[in-house]
Design a protein around this motif. Sequence first.
Motif, short mmCIF file in Angstrom:
data_model
loop_
_atom_site.label_atom_id
_atom_site.label_comp_id
_atom_site.label_asym_id
_atom_site.label_seq_id
_atom_site.Cartn_x
_atom_site.Cartn_y
_atom_site.Cartn_z
N PHE A 33 35.28 35.76 7.10
CA PHE A 33 36.57 36.40 7.32
C PHE A 33 36.38 37.51 8.35
O PHE A 33 35.76 38.53 8.06
CB PHE A 33 37.13 36.94 6.00
N CYS A 34 36.87 37.28 9.55
CA CYS A 34 36.66 38.21 10.65
C CYS A 34 37.63 39.38 10.60
O CYS A 34 38.78 39.21 10.19
CB CYS A 34 36.82 37.48 11.98
N PRO A 35 37.21 40.56 11.02
CA PRO A 35 38.08 41.73 11.03
C PRO A 35 39.27 41.53 11.98
O PRO A 35 39.25 40.69 12.87
CB PRO A 35 37.17 42.84 11.55
N SER A 36 40.28 42.34 11.78
CA SER A 36 41.45 42.31 12.64
C SER A 36 41.75 43.73 13.10
O SER A 36 41.12 44.68 12.66
CB SER A 36 42.64 41.74 11.89
N GLY A 37 42.71 43.87 14.00
CA GLY A 37 43.11 45.17 14.52
C GLY A 37 42.99 45.19 16.03
O GLY A 37 42.77 44.17 16.67
N ALA A 38 43.14 46.37 16.61
CA ALA A 38 43.01 46.54 18.06
C ALA A 38 41.53 46.62 18.43
O ALA A 38 40.74 47.22 17.71
CB ALA A 38 43.74 47.79 18.51
N ALA A 39 41.17 46.01 19.54
CA ALA A 39 39.78 46.04 20.01
C ALA A 39 39.32 47.49 20.19
O ALA A 39 40.09 48.33 20.67
CB ALA A 39 39.65 45.28 21.32
N GLU A 41 39.93 50.75 15.74
CA GLU A 41 41.12 50.47 14.92
C GLU A 41 41.01 49.14 14.20
O GLU A 41 42.00 48.58 13.78
CB GLU A 41 42.37 50.52 15.78
N THR A 42 39.79 48.61 14.05
CA THR A 42 39.61 47.35 13.36
C THR A 42 39.40 47.59 11.87
O THR A 42 39.27 48.72 11.43
CB THR A 42 38.39 46.57 13.92
N THR A 43 39.28 46.50 11.14
CA THR A 43 39.08 46.58 9.69
C THR A 43 37.61 46.53 9.29
O THR A 43 37.30 46.35 8.12
CB THR A 43 39.85 45.44 8.99
N ALA A 44 36.70 46.68 10.27
CA ALA A 44 35.25 46.70 9.98
C ALA A 44 34.57 47.70 10.90
O ALA A 44 35.06 47.99 12.00
CB ALA A 44 34.65 45.32 10.18
N SER A 45 33.42 48.23 10.47
CA SER A 45 32.70 49.18 11.31
C SER A 45 32.01 48.45 12.46
O SER A 45 31.71 47.25 12.36
CB SER A 45 31.70 49.99 10.49
N ILE A 46 31.77 49.19 13.56
CA ILE A 46 31.12 48.61 14.73
C ILE A 46 29.84 49.38 15.05
O ILE A 46 29.69 50.53 14.67
CB ILE A 46 32.04 48.61 15.97
N ALA A 47 28.94 48.71 15.76
CA ALA A 47 27.72 49.34 16.28
C ALA A 47 27.81 49.26 17.79
O ALA A 47 28.07 48.20 18.36
CB ALA A 47 26.49 48.60 15.78
N VAL A 48 27.61 50.40 18.46
CA VAL A 48 27.69 50.44 19.92
C VAL A 48 26.29 50.23 20.48
O VAL A 48 25.36 50.98 20.16
CB VAL A 48 28.28 51.78 20.41
N ASP A 49 26.13 49.20 21.32
CA ASP A 49 24.84 48.90 21.94
C ASP A 49 24.59 49.82 23.13
O ASP A 49 23.55 50.45 23.22
CB ASP A 49 24.78 47.45 22.41
N THR A 50 25.55 49.85 24.06
CA THR A 50 25.38 50.65 25.28
C THR A 50 26.72 51.19 25.76
O THR A 50 27.77 50.63 25.47
CB THR A 50 24.79 49.79 26.44
N TYR A 51 26.62 52.28 26.49
CA TYR A 51 27.77 52.85 27.19
C TYR A 51 27.50 52.69 28.69
O TYR A 51 26.37 52.90 29.13
CB TYR A 51 27.93 54.34 26.86
N GLY A 109 32.42 37.48 17.02
CA GLY A 109 32.68 37.99 18.36
C GLY A 109 33.81 38.99 18.30
O GLY A 109 33.82 39.86 17.45
N LYS A 110 34.79 38.85 19.18
CA LYS A 110 35.95 39.74 19.18
C LYS A 110 37.20 39.00 18.73
O LYS A 110 38.31 39.44 18.97
CB LYS A 110 36.15 40.32 20.58
N ARG A 111 37.03 37.86 18.07
CA ARG A 111 38.17 37.05 17.64
C ARG A 111 39.08 37.83 16.70
O ARG A 111 38.63 38.62 15.90
CB ARG A 111 37.68 35.80 16.96
N GLY A 112 40.38 37.57 16.82
CA GLY A 112 41.34 38.18 15.92
C GLY A 112 41.76 39.58 16.34
O GLY A 112 42.57 40.20 15.69
N LEU A 113 41.19 40.10 17.43
CA LEU A 113 41.50 41.46 17.84
C LEU A 113 42.57 41.46 18.93
O LEU A 113 42.68 40.54 19.73
CB LEU A 113 40.25 42.17 18.36
#
Length: 188
Positions: A68-74, A110-120, A180-184
Amino acid sequence: MKPPLGARGLLVAVAVVTVLTAAGVLVAERLRPAPAPAVRANARPSALPAGPGGAAEVVVGPDGAQIFCPSGAAPTITVNDAAFEPALSDGRSFTAGKYRIRLRGLVINETTASIAVDTYVVRVGDTVWPATVHGPATVQAGGADELTVEATYDSTGPTQASVHVTMQWVWSATALRPCGKRGLVEDD
């Protein structure tokens, strides 16, 4: 003529009256309308942003299991403050010379799951700029964390002062990697 009621008969009569009275009270209580909810003084809609919502998209993982993939704004980055020393020509252009640039902003998830940032990645115009970026490694679902960018930029001549910060991110939960970024929803 009726025989007089004994103590036993009197107790039975009192018990019957008590039971009937209690039943009457229960019936009356059940028929009473529920009290109206209290009206709040100065009721206003929430000033907080709406949280992530919507139904999650279902993806089949490599092992055939449903994910079940998260949803919300990317997830995005917003720059709220930019300082250039010396000041920009006409307030928006570089001239030839060295500039000290400081940016402050937010990494917003603004998604329904936490993210990890690889690089800026920071760009001036279309060129990657090797700036020092202090940003979060993770951002919780529906959260935002501070981001700062600081470095010097050598301008070779008059050009538009266009500085952009982007990020490469993945879901923090390893089970969500196939999503991936599906559902966003992507902002324009």
